[in-house]
Design a protein around this motif. Structure first.
Motif, PDB file in Angstrom:
ATOM      1  N   PRO A   1       9.234  11.579  -1.703  1.00  0.00           N
ATOM      2  CA  PRO A   1       8.879  10.210  -1.294  1.00  0.00           C
ATOM      3  C   PRO A   1       7.399  10.021  -0.958  1.00  0.00           C
ATOM      4  N   GLU A   2       6.710  11.084  -0.562  1.00  0.00           N
ATOM      5  CA  GLU A   2       5.273  10.953  -0.288  1.00  0.00           C
ATOM      6  C   GLU A   2       4.528  10.423  -1.511  1.00  0.00           C
ATOM      7  N   HIS A   3       4.871  10.931  -2.664  1.00  0.00           N
ATOM      8  CA  HIS A   3       4.164  10.513  -3.882  1.00  0.00           C
ATOM      9  C   HIS A   3       4.365   9.025  -4.141  1.00  0.00           C
ATOM     10  N   ALA A   4       5.597   8.562  -3.963  1.00  0.00           N
ATOM     11  CA  ALA A   4       5.874   7.141  -4.153  1.00  0.00           C
ATOM     12  C   ALA A   4       5.092   6.295  -3.157  1.00  0.00           C
ATOM     13  N   GLU A   5       5.001   6.757  -1.909  1.00  0.00           N
ATOM     14  CA  GLU A   5       4.230   6.032  -0.900  1.00  0.00           C
ATOM     15  C   GLU A   5       2.754   6.019  -1.258  1.00  0.00           C
TER      16      GLU A   5
ATOM     17  N   PHE B   1       1.930   8.344   5.417  1.00  0.00           N
ATOM     18  CA  PHE B   1       2.744   9.516   5.148  1.00  0.00           C
ATOM     19  C   PHE B   1       3.534   9.974   6.359  1.00  0.00           C
ATOM     20  N   GLY B   2       2.975   9.774   7.545  1.00  0.00           N
ATOM     21  CA  GLY B   2       3.620  10.244   8.766  1.00  0.00           C
ATOM     22  C   GLY B   2       4.905   9.520   9.115  1.00  0.00           C
ATOM     23  N   LYS B   3       5.158   8.385   8.479  1.00  0.00           N
ATOM     24  CA  LYS B   3       6.368   7.603   8.777  1.00  0.00           C
ATOM     25  C   LYS B   3       7.547   7.943   7.863  1.00  0.00           C
TER      26      LYS B   3
ATOM     27  N   LEU C   1       1.459   6.084  -4.245  1.00  0.00           N
ATOM     28  CA  LEU C   1       1.272   5.137  -5.339  1.00  0.00           C
ATOM     29  C   LEU C   1       1.340   3.689  -4.858  1.00  0.00           C
ATOM     30  N   ARG C   2       2.307   3.420  -3.942  1.00  0.00           N
ATOM     31  CA  ARG C   2       2.416   2.060  -3.396  1.00  0.00           C
ATOM     32  C   ARG C   2       1.144   1.675  -2.644  1.00  0.00           C
ATOM     33  N   ALA C   3       0.665   2.591  -1.822  1.00  0.00           N
ATOM     34  CA  ALA C   3      -0.531   2.308  -1.033  1.00  0.00           C
ATOM     35  C   ALA C   3      -1.740   2.062  -1.934  1.00  0.00           C
TER      36      ALA C   3
END
Length: 263
Positions: A243-247, A260-262, A249-251
């Motif tokens: 999920p970090e990678h998806a976050e 990332f910390g959430k 890309l969204r950001a």
């Protein structure tokens, strides 16, 4: 046994766990209690999802003055050095290098002998302007241990490492920064705050990706380029599926800072 309990002072602040070696009256010279406590604390940090970065530092004016020789030699002249290392330092260094979270060694004062090995074992090494490192083993006709023969030549080269070990030459903070023994040197007055701020910045980064990066670096140290390339490909898939990678890309698409910390 020391009278202070626990041997390690532990403090979790903004996802940063600080572990302080707590024998300041002995410049945090290591005994069995301290070494086992530090190893166990690292194992607990591995299992604690609230911990994203671990900082190892020393209480008082020293980081770690090395092995408390009085304890090792308590059994008499025929000290079983090999057994002691296998029981204490080898598990500790293995726990640091195997921890799938970034480890910062925050060297606030002298790091000597096995304390120098501990100082060098971090993923990132931050020094106070009052820090110093000395491979003191040859002064008592012993061999550098606890990983120094692995860490030091990879940072300064084999010949320079041998010279530092042969002459037990002390390296101060200015020299350490120039030689690549540390990544940053901070003022002694603000050292704890500067280390905390640095660690919090690191804690805001993608933990899974950093964990995989640490694994890749550890693997590459003892393997060929071809093997490292293959291992990178395996780890990159794991990173891309997280999920970090998806976050990230969204950001990027939303032109904001990733959180990332959430995750």
């Amino acid at each position: 046994m020391t009278t202070t309990q626990p041997v390690l002072l532990q403090n979790l602040n903004n996802a940063v766990l600080t572990l302080s070696l707590n024998r300041p009256e002995r410049l945090n010279a290591a005994n069995d209690e301290l070494l086992h406590a530090l190893t166990n604390a690292l194992k607990r940090a591995e299992a604690d999802a609230a911990v994203r970065v671990v900082v190892i530092t020393g209480a008082g004016r020293g980081f770690c003055a090395g092995q408390d020789l009085a304890e090792v030699q308590a059994g008499g002249a025929q000290t079983n050095f090999s057994e002691h290392l296998r029981r204490t330092y080898i598990p500790l260094i293995g726990a640091i290098r195997g921890l799938l979270k970034p480890v910062i060694t925050a060297v606030n004062g002298v790091a000597a002998g096995a304390g120098a090995s501990l100082a060098l074992s971090g993923d990132i090494r931050l020094w106070s302007e009052n820090a110093s490192l000395v491979e003191v083993f040859s002064n008592i006709a012993l061999v550098p241990d606890a990983g120094s023969t692995w860490f030091l030549p990879r940072l300064v080269g084999a010949s320079r490492a041998f010279e530092l070990m042969a002459f037990a030459e002390k390296v101060n903070a200015e020299m350490g920064l120039k030689m690549g023994l540390c990544e940053q040197v901070f003022s002694a007055e603000t050292f704890a705050a500067d280390v905390q701020a640095y660690a919090e910045r690191l804690a805001s980064r993608p933990l899974n990706a950093l964990s995989l990066t640490k694994q890749a670096l550890n693997f590459a140290q003892g393997n060929s380029l071809d093997a490292a390339l293959d291992f990178e490909a395996v780890l990159q898939q794991r990173a891309g599926d997280h999920p970090e990678h998806a976050e990230g890309l969204r950001a990027f698409a939303e032109k904001r800072k990733p959180e990332f910390g959430k995750l």
